[in-house]
Enzyme design. Sequence first.
Site, short mmCIF file in Angstrom:
data_model
loop_
_atom_site.label_atom_id
_atom_site.label_comp_id
_atom_site.label_asym_id
_atom_site.label_seq_id
_atom_site.Cartn_x
_atom_site.Cartn_y
_atom_site.Cartn_z
N LYS A 192 0.71 -1.19 -0.09
CA LYS A 192 0.03 0.10 0.17
C LYS A 192 0.99 1.12 0.13
CE LYS A 192 -4.19 -1.27 2.41
NZ LYS A 192 -4.95 -0.88 3.86
N ASP A 235 -8.74 1.90 4.30
CA ASP A 235 -9.33 0.26 4.63
C ASP A 235 -10.08 0.02 3.38
OD1 ASP A 235 -9.46 -1.51 6.65
OD2 ASP A 235 -11.80 -1.44 6.30
P1 ITT Z 1 -3.37 -1.65 6.96
O1 ITT Z 1 -4.49 -1.89 7.72
O2 ITT Z 1 -1.99 -1.62 8.02
O3 ITT Z 1 -3.25 -0.62 6.11
P2 ITT Z 1 -3.89 -4.24 5.70
O4 ITT Z 1 -3.32 -5.08 4.50
O5 ITT Z 1 -4.40 -4.90 6.64
O6 ITT Z 1 -3.12 -3.02 6.14
P3 ITT Z 1 -6.93 -3.35 5.31
O7 ITT Z 1 -7.25 -3.95 6.76
O8 ITT Z 1 -7.26 -2.24 4.67
O9 ITT Z 1 -5.17 -3.36 5.11
O10 ITT Z 1 -7.05 -4.81 4.29
C1 ITT Z 1 -7.16 -4.87 2.95
C2 ITT Z 1 -6.88 -6.18 2.41
O11 ITT Z 1 -7.57 -6.27 1.16
C3 ITT Z 1 -5.53 -6.33 1.87
O12 ITT Z 1 -4.54 -7.08 3.01
C4 ITT Z 1 -5.60 -7.23 0.77
O13 ITT Z 1 -5.83 -8.71 1.22
C5 ITT Z 1 -7.03 -6.81 0.24
N1 ITT Z 1 -6.74 -5.48 -0.77
C6 ITT Z 1 -6.96 -4.04 -0.50
N2 ITT Z 1 -6.63 -3.71 -1.49
C7 ITT Z 1 -6.04 -4.35 -2.40
C8 ITT Z 1 -5.36 -4.40 -3.93
O14 ITT Z 1 -5.06 -3.07 -4.41
N3 ITT Z 1 -5.08 -5.30 -4.22
C9 ITT Z 1 -5.18 -6.51 -3.77
N4 ITT Z 1 -5.72 -6.89 -2.62
C10 ITT Z 1 -6.12 -5.64 -2.02
#
Ligand code: ITT
Length: 200
Positions: A13, A70
Amino acid sequence: MAQIVAATCNEHKLNEYRDLLKDQKVEVVGLNAYKKCPEIEETGATFEENASIKALAANKYCDIPAFADDSGLEVEALGGAPGIQSARYADSDSARIARILNELGDNPNRQAKFVCVIAIAINGEVIETFRGEVSGVITKEPRGSNGFGYDPIFMPDGYDQTFGELDAEIKNKISHRARAFQKAIEFVEDEMSVLDDDFS
Ligand code: ITT
């Protein structure tokens, strides 16, 4: 240059943020730079609530403006799952992908969308949230190794390659995250011009 903290420990991210904000006069610092920052629990029931919780916690802890995203994948035939549980749907990216493919089986309805909600927090308050979405279909098997998470099984509408196969440059033009950032950047630019007017 002004600094803003991105409330994420997800390096993928962070790389996307830096690319999406490359033309802005701001330096994006990840939470990893704040080694002692306590883990932020995502206890909200919506993307908006969780993005706000993360942005606010980072703003309070780091004492500089913060934003968080998120995000997740909503699969129509699975009733919108994994949704806000996307990061916790299984223990690894490959297991999460396998679970979706397994649950979908041969279902001809492969419609899905990625959702991203960005929250910006300044001076202990969430000032706004911004939602971006991109629609597409879930492929029968994973393809490509670009991106992260569910990218290898998500083929955006209008393309015949998955986010795992498409160049980062294309993903960062059309993705849920890119669309949420476009709205956030417009909002900040408008607010800044209001401030400039006040001071001119
Ligand atoms: P932070 O909370 O620390 O930002 P995280 O990975 O836990 O990191 P989220 O809680 O927002 O983030 O979960 C988002 C999940 O959704 C992420 O771990 C991926 O599995 C999926 N995801 C989100 N955006 C994506 C993308 O652009 N491409 C592929 N998968 C994605």
